[in-house]
Design an enzyme around this catalytic site. Structure first.
Site, PDB file in Angstrom:
ATOM      1  N   ARG A   1       8.212  -9.700   3.734  1.00  0.00           N
ATOM      2  CA  ARG A   1       9.001 -10.149   2.575  1.00  0.00           C
ATOM      3  C   ARG A   1      10.478  -9.824   2.739  1.00  0.00           C
ATOM      4  O   ARG A   1      11.333 -10.488   2.147  1.00  0.00           O
ATOM      5  CB  ARG A   1       8.435  -9.570   1.276  1.00  0.00           C
ATOM      6  CG  ARG A   1       7.089 -10.182   0.890  1.00  0.00           C
ATOM      7  CD  ARG A   1       6.597  -9.646  -0.435  1.00  0.00           C
ATOM      8  NE  ARG A   1       6.281  -8.238  -0.393  1.00  0.00           N
ATOM      9  CZ  ARG A   1       5.118  -7.726  -0.009  1.00  0.00           C
ATOM     10  NH1 ARG A   1       4.140  -8.545   0.349  1.00  0.00           N
ATOM     11  NH2 ARG A   1       4.918  -6.435   0.017  1.00  0.00           N
TER      12      ARG A   1
ATOM     13  N   GLU B   1      -0.180   6.782   3.384  1.00  0.00           N
ATOM     14  CA  GLU B   1      -1.040   7.657   2.583  1.00  0.00           C
ATOM     15  C   GLU B   1      -2.269   8.057   3.416  1.00  0.00           C
ATOM     16  O   GLU B   1      -2.643   9.220   3.462  1.00  0.00           O
ATOM     17  CB  GLU B   1      -1.461   6.903   1.328  1.00  0.00           C
ATOM     18  CG  GLU B   1      -1.968   7.812   0.240  1.00  0.00           C
ATOM     19  CD  GLU B   1      -2.316   7.029  -1.021  1.00  0.00           C
ATOM     20  OE1 GLU B   1      -2.009   5.826  -1.071  1.00  0.00           O
ATOM     21  OE2 GLU B   1      -2.905   7.641  -1.922  1.00  0.00           O
TER      22      GLU B   1
END
Ligand code: AMP
Length: 172
Positions: free
Chosen positions: A58, A95
């Protein structure tokens, strides 16, 4: 027009607990898309940029439009295995596990003044790795520009020393 009103929040995408900031609603609005690019251009038009790095995928949308607006070349930073020529790679923590970004080794020259662009600043891992790539190739990171910043993740704490600009802020 408030650009923040053009962002759609999609709760629990791509997994439970994540509030995904969907930019397709802003992109679909010609006036909003143009306003976002014009605002970014105003922030950096006097910075004598030598190149604008866009982060897959993006980030490409805004980096390309901004590069065109400022008459500066655009440099893609991509996920591993996508760039065809010799690459330099930087790994960063997620994460769970790690991810990496790559740049062509000849994408910039020593002392080139580089702006890094992505759609969204979350933890800052992606942009920190990208800045590392630019600096390894001898480039100077003049700034990092985002459409959206998730303030509550405090990415700026890990990006000390870099100029950070975000057009839209979410604090929760
Ligand atoms: P980070 O490395 O944590 O700063 O993550 C930044 C990248 O992940 C950007 O390229 C974003 O497109 C994407 N991203 C992370 N969190 C979100 C979110 N809540 N909504 C949309 N995109 C996100």
């Amino acid at each position: 027009m408030e650009l923040i009103d053009k962002i759609r929040n999609v709760q629990d995408f791509p997994k439970p607990g994540i509030g995904f900031k969907d930019i397709t609603t802003l992109l679909r609005d010609g006036a909003a898309f143009r306003q976002a690019v014009v605002q970014m251009a105003q922030l950096y038009q006097d910075q004598q940029l030598d190149g604008i790095v866009g982060i897959e995928s993006r980030g490409f949308i805004f980096a390309a439009a901004l590069a065109y607006a400022l008459g500066v070349g655009m440099i893609p930073v991509r996920k591993p295995g996508k760039l065809p020529f010799t690459t330099l790679s930087a790994t960063f923590a997620l994460e769970y596990g790690t991810d990496a970004v790559e740049i062509h080794v000849d994408a910039l020259k020593e002392d080139d003044r580089i702006l890094i662009v992505d759609d969204l600043l979350a933890t800052g891992g992606t942009v920190a790795a990208t800045a590392h790539l630019v600096e390894q190739l001898g480039g100077r990171v003049v700034g990092c520009c985002f459409l959206i910043e998730l303030d509550f993740l405090h990415a700026r704490d890990h990006l000390a020393g870099y100029r950070i600009d975000s057009l839209i802020h979410f604090d929760a």
